[in-house]
Design a protein around this motif. Structure first.
Motif, PDB file in Angstrom:
ATOM      1  N   PRO A 596     109.369 115.374 -19.241  1.00  0.00           N
ATOM      2  CA  PRO A 596     108.972 116.642 -19.864  1.00  0.00           C
ATOM      3  C   PRO A 596     109.447 117.845 -19.075  1.00  0.00           C
ATOM      4  N   GLY A 597     109.893 118.881 -19.806  1.00  0.00           N
ATOM      5  CA  GLY A 597     110.293 120.131 -19.195  1.00  0.00           C
ATOM      6  C   GLY A 597     109.101 120.997 -18.876  1.00  0.00           C
ATOM      7  N   ASN A 598     109.405 122.196 -18.327  1.00  0.00           N
ATOM      8  CA  ASN A 598     108.372 123.146 -17.914  1.00  0.00           C
ATOM      9  C   ASN A 598     107.426 122.515 -16.894  1.00  0.00           C
ATOM     10  N   GLN A 599     108.021 121.764 -15.988  1.00  0.00           N
ATOM     11  CA  GLN A 599     107.237 121.024 -14.999  1.00  0.00           C
ATOM     12  C   GLN A 599     108.079 120.818 -13.742  1.00  0.00           C
ATOM     13  N   GLY A 600     107.415 120.840 -12.558  1.00  0.00           N
ATOM     14  CA  GLY A 600     108.110 120.657 -11.296  1.00  0.00           C
ATOM     15  C   GLY A 600     107.953 119.251 -10.749  1.00  0.00           C
ATOM     16  N   TYR A 601     108.954 118.804  -9.994  1.00  0.00           N
ATOM     17  CA  TYR A 601     108.964 117.458  -9.420  1.00  0.00           C
ATOM     18  C   TYR A 601     109.400 117.549  -7.957  1.00  0.00           C
ATOM     19  N   HIS A 602     108.653 116.893  -7.062  1.00  0.00           N
ATOM     20  CA  HIS A 602     109.004 116.779  -5.651  1.00  0.00           C
ATOM     21  C   HIS A 602     109.418 115.341  -5.360  1.00  0.00           C
ATOM     22  N   TYR A 603     110.505 115.161  -4.603  1.00  0.00           N
ATOM     23  CA  TYR A 603     110.896 113.800  -4.244  1.00  0.00           C
ATOM     24  C   TYR A 603     111.749 113.823  -2.975  1.00  0.00           C
ATOM     25  N   ASN A 604     111.632 112.753  -2.185  1.00  0.00           N
ATOM     26  CA  ASN A 604     112.346 112.606  -0.925  1.00  0.00           C
ATOM     27  C   ASN A 604     113.284 111.414  -0.996  1.00  0.00           C
ATOM     28  N   SER A 605     114.297 111.405  -0.139  1.00  0.00           N
ATOM     29  CA  SER A 605     115.194 110.257  -0.068  1.00  0.00           C
ATOM     30  C   SER A 605     115.854 110.209   1.301  1.00  0.00           C
ATOM     31  N   VAL A 606     116.325 109.011   1.658  1.00  0.00           N
ATOM     32  CA  VAL A 606     117.092 108.823   2.883  1.00  0.00           C
ATOM     33  C   VAL A 606     118.396 108.119   2.516  1.00  0.00           C
ATOM     34  N   LYS A 607     119.450 108.439   3.268  1.00  0.00           N
ATOM     35  CA  LYS A 607     120.767 107.883   2.978  1.00  0.00           C
ATOM     36  C   LYS A 607     121.501 107.626   4.278  1.00  0.00           C
ATOM     37  N   ALA A 608     122.286 106.556   4.306  1.00  0.00           N
ATOM     38  CA  ALA A 608     123.162 106.256   5.432  1.00  0.00           C
ATOM     39  C   ALA A 608     124.566 106.012   4.898  1.00  0.00           C
ATOM     40  N   GLU A 609     125.566 106.246   5.742  1.00  0.00           N
ATOM     41  CA  GLU A 609     126.947 106.036   5.322  1.00  0.00           C
ATOM     42  C   GLU A 609     127.772 105.570   6.504  1.00  0.00           C
ATOM     43  N   PHE A 610     128.641 104.592   6.251  1.00  0.00           N
ATOM     44  CA  PHE A 610     129.569 104.128   7.276  1.00  0.00           C
ATOM     45  C   PHE A 610     130.953 103.989   6.662  1.00  0.00           C
ATOM     46  N   ASN A 611     131.956 104.551   7.341  1.00  0.00           N
ATOM     47  CA  ASN A 611     133.353 104.426   6.941  1.00  0.00           C
ATOM     48  C   ASN A 611     134.126 103.791   8.089  1.00  0.00           C
ATOM     49  N   SER A 612     134.782 102.676   7.830  1.00  0.00           N
ATOM     50  CA  SER A 612     135.527 101.992   8.878  1.00  0.00           C
ATOM     51  C   SER A 612     136.871 102.674   9.112  1.00  0.00           C
ATOM     52  N   ASP A 613     137.616 102.177  10.081  1.00  0.00           N
ATOM     53  CA  ASP A 613     138.908 102.737  10.452  1.00  0.00           C
ATOM     54  C   ASP A 613     139.914 102.490   9.331  1.00  0.00           C
ATOM     55  N   SER A 614     140.361 103.568   8.664  1.00  0.00           N
ATOM     56  CA  SER A 614     141.237 103.425   7.499  1.00  0.00           C
ATOM     57  C   SER A 614     142.675 103.079   7.876  1.00  0.00           C
ATOM     58  N   ARG A 615     143.009 103.062   9.175  1.00  0.00           N
ATOM     59  CA  ARG A 615     144.352 102.656   9.581  1.00  0.00           C
ATOM     60  C   ARG A 615     144.554 101.146   9.462  1.00  0.00           C
TER      61      ARG A 615
END
Length: 747
Positions: A596-615
């Protein structure tokens, strides 16, 4: 405090603050990291022709001066490069000749493929930057790798970020390489007509950067600190011509095409066979202006867009890939704010919405595009394109026009003015009165300090269209500070609820948006970590029409580490508040009950990221995240992997999964996006690529397979196959095949 006064005071304060910083930054001379004076070398004029076979066996190379003694950029930026590079240049009335010697530990080079315009950062190669007007703002790039594979590109905006870099630009030139036991050599012959420069010029700004996978080293001719982009134009030396450059006469280039296509539409039960003819013309006006003309252009050979998962309420922008719009594109597309108020977005031209809101092609009848420099400090851009009517899909014929002017001020900054007009000249029953035309007038000030520490922008835009109630302004300011240990940026943007730019990208209207980003960077010694940083990034959005109600907040904190083996790791926490003005279904499930519109929402999240050696032959990335999502929960995982069978086969895979669980009666969903791709380069002139994309959010399984034969310089034969299916039941949607030939003819 009344709301109008709040808005006015905020913008007055930010404008004055930006102006004071701008004058402070411009008043300081450049301080180049690790050097006290500008480096230079002489480019001698010759009367002999060099054939670019990659072997530097012509005696005349012995007479050339060198750009040598490269500096290390990575992993350290304070020492001379361990593996050195030597660049020599000569020229005559027609060509610039370049001979390069690149030293290495051995012959075990990383090569992604034999295809032109390769990605540089994950392989061995060298790139050369030419700032022909010495303005620190725009430059031409030419690159080559140990196998003689070439690339060319354009850099704009001072090279401040990756958005200022494009390799879609094409131009004719020659080059090749020769591999030895512990070095390779390259020869390049670039026609002077490939550049734009002032007649009688005696000096260009120049730099070069090189990636060396075997020693894990990136090096540059001019010493650049690691907090700056390796292609940043604030750090350049001089290449001094022995004699002044003459008038460059670019021959008229005609690029005709013939395209035969067959399309089968399974939904409508239609079969269409079509033969199309058209083409482009390129005309040089003096040394510094381009006139591009297109008639009935066809973009069937352009790489297909990557599908994306969109869980927001707003449109997502995709990059321009059509060659006609690339040259000097920054002169047209860099006005305003790229995320919130970009008045010109070239992808709007030739693409439209049908009666079911599906995105379809809108045929371009023809157009002209004039761009370049009238003087050393003054740039002009003019574009006028006519699109065809498609009355069956209720799409009018539109004239699309833009005029852009840009004047350089101080060392590297500029002031720009533009006018945009989109207008349908014919009265159509299906066109509403308020949609007959849209015009936008705007002014920009772009700040780049001489040493790249300060950058920013102030812009003001007003749109004009029928039945506007006056809330049709967009304005904003941005300021960034970038030093070795500290980075900071701030932005304030206002977009009125009636502001429109039909040829632009405006994500949402009726907003007053601000953010501040703070970052502290650490450079540990004697560690496997190259650098790590902590970032804090709060964003606030208010709605002026709702009495400046706070509709969006996001507080984001991040820690990021870059390792010396070129892998990268980050962890992030977000706290988000969203006030839904209207009902919204983030899963986009047909027939579902929206939140429903005309309403507020609070939410939290956590994220991790790993990128290896692209060579490495095999590389990968993973990015899991978990947390609340509106009034429910969300788990997401995305990742990718690449594998090289050097140098001819490159395999890649991208995958994203979103599990959204909302409480009853709202919809939950498992959303998948899977996209494998195979690229095969049989030689430097024959390429085959196939991209498969599965998206259950878009209800599409698509196959795009493209075979390309470059039978002459910038002249190609394409065979393109497209197949699309509905995900449910795997029923076919559309199927097409195109055979297209283009030929670049200089007259």
């Amino acid at each position: 405090m009344s709301n109008p006064y709040l808005r006015v005071k905020t913008f007055v304060f930010l404008t004055l603050f930006l102006s004071s910083i701008a004058f402070y930054a411009q008043s300081n001379n450049a301080i180049y990291y690790g050097q006290n004076e500008t480096r230079s070398f002489i480019v001698k004029k010759i009367n002999k022709t060099i054939v670019p076979d990659g072997v530097l066996d012509e005696p005349i190379w012995e007479t050339a001066n060198s750009a040598n003694n490269f500096w290390e950029y990575f992993p350290l930026d304070s020492i001379q490069a361990r593996q050195q590079t030597d660049i020599k240049m000569l020229y005559d009335d027609k060509n610039l000749y370049i001979g390069i010697t690149v030293y290495a530990l051995g012959k075990d080079y990383a090569i992604q493929s034999l295809k032109r315009d390769y990605r540089a950062g994950n392989s061995d190669n060298i790139s050369l930057l030419f700032d022909t007007f010495s303005d620190g703002t725009n430059a031409f790039l030419f690159g080559i790798n140990p196998y003689g594979v070439r690339r060319e590109g354009l850099i704009s905006g001072g090279g401040q970020d990756s958005r200022n870099f494009t390799t879609t630009w094409d131009v004719k030139w020659k080059g090749d390489s020769k591999v030895y036991n512990s070095w390779y050599t390259s020869e390049m012959v670039i026609p002077l007509t490939s550049f734009k420069f002032k007649e009688g010029e005696t000096k260009w700004k120049f730099n070069s950067y090189r990636f060396d996978s075997q020693s894990n080293e990136t090096s540059t001719w001019i010493n650049i600190p690691q907090n700056q982009r390796v292609f940043g134009l604030g750090f350049m030396g001089d290449m001094v011509f022995e004699k002044p450059l003459g008038k460059s006469r670019t021959p008229l280039a005609l690029i005709p095409y013939v395209n035969g296509s067959a399309l089968q539409d399974f939904e409508e039960g239609d079969n269409t066979n079509k033969l199309s003819v058209g083409g482009d013309a390129k005309v040089s006006i003096g040394n510094s202006m381009n006139l591009d003309i297109t008639v009935n252009p066809d973009f069937s050979q352009v790489e297909v867009d990557d599908q994306v998962t969109n869980l927001t309420r707003f449109e997502i922008s995709l990059p321009e890939k059509r060659q006609f719009f690339i040259d000097n594109n920054d002169l047209f597309g860099s006005f305003g704010d790229s995320r919130d108020a970009n008045p010109f977005f070239s992808r709007r031209i030739g693409i439209a919405q049908d009666t079911a809101d599906n995105t379809i092609e809108n045929r371009i009848i023809g157009g002209v595009r004039l761009s370049g420099k009238l003087t050393k400090d003054f740039r002009l851009g003019f574009l006028n394109i006519q699109t065809a009517a498609d009355e069956e899909n209720e799409i009018p014929s539109n004239n699309n026009m833009m005029l852009a002017l840009q004047q350089k001020v101080f060392a590297r900054s500029n002031i720009g003015l533009f006018f945009i007009n989109r207008q349908s000249f014919k009265d159509y029953d299906f066109v509403l009165p308020e949609d007959k035309y849209n015009r936008v007038l705007g002014l920009d000030y772009n700040l780049i300090s001489q040493d790249n520490v300060w950058s920013g922008k102030f812009f003001f835009q007003k749109s004009f269209q029928p039945e506007s109630n006056g809330k049709d302004l967009a304005t904003g300011a941005r300021l960034e500070y970038n030093s070795r240990n500290y980075k900071a940026s701030g932005k304030l943007v206002y977009v009125g609820e009636d502001f429109r730019s039909d040829l632009g990208f405006v994500r949402r209207t009726d907003i007053l948006k601000s953010f501040v980003q703070l970052e502290r960077v650490f450079w540990p010694s004697n560690s496997f970590i190259q650098n790590h940083s902590f970032q804090f990034f709060p964003i606030f959005i208010w709605s002026p029409s709702m009495d400046f109600k706070n509709t969006d907040n996001e507080f984001r904190g991040q820690w990021e580490a870059r390792l010396k083996d070129q892998s990268r790791f980050s962890a992030e926490f977000s706290n988000i508040y969203t006030f839904l003005i209207d009902d919204f279904d983030p899963t986009d499930t047909e027939g579902a009950i929206p939140l429903p519109g005309n309403q507020g929402y609070h939410y939290n999240s956590v994220k991790a990221e790993f990128n290896s050696d692209s060579r490495k032959i095999f590389s990968y990335s993973v990015e899991p995240s978990i947390g609340r999502f509106f009034n429910g929960d969300r788990f997401s995982f995305q990742g990718g992997m690449t594998f090289r069978f050097q140098p001819k086969v490159f395999l890649s895979m991208f995958m994203r999964y979103d599990k959204i669980k909302l409480p009853d009666p709202y919809p939950s969903a498992d959303i998948w996006l899977i996209s494998p791709k195979i690229e095969v380069t049989f030689s430097k002139s024959i390429f085959w690529s196939t991209l498969i994309q599965y998206s259950n959010q878009r209800d599409n399984f698509g196959i795009n397979s493209r075979l390309q034969w470059r039978f002459a310089p910038l002249s190609d034969l394409f065979l393109v196959y497209n197949d699309n299916y509905f995900v449910d039941g795997f029923a076919p949607k559309t199927r097409s095949i195109n055979l297209k030939i283009t030929y670049w003819l200089n007259i």
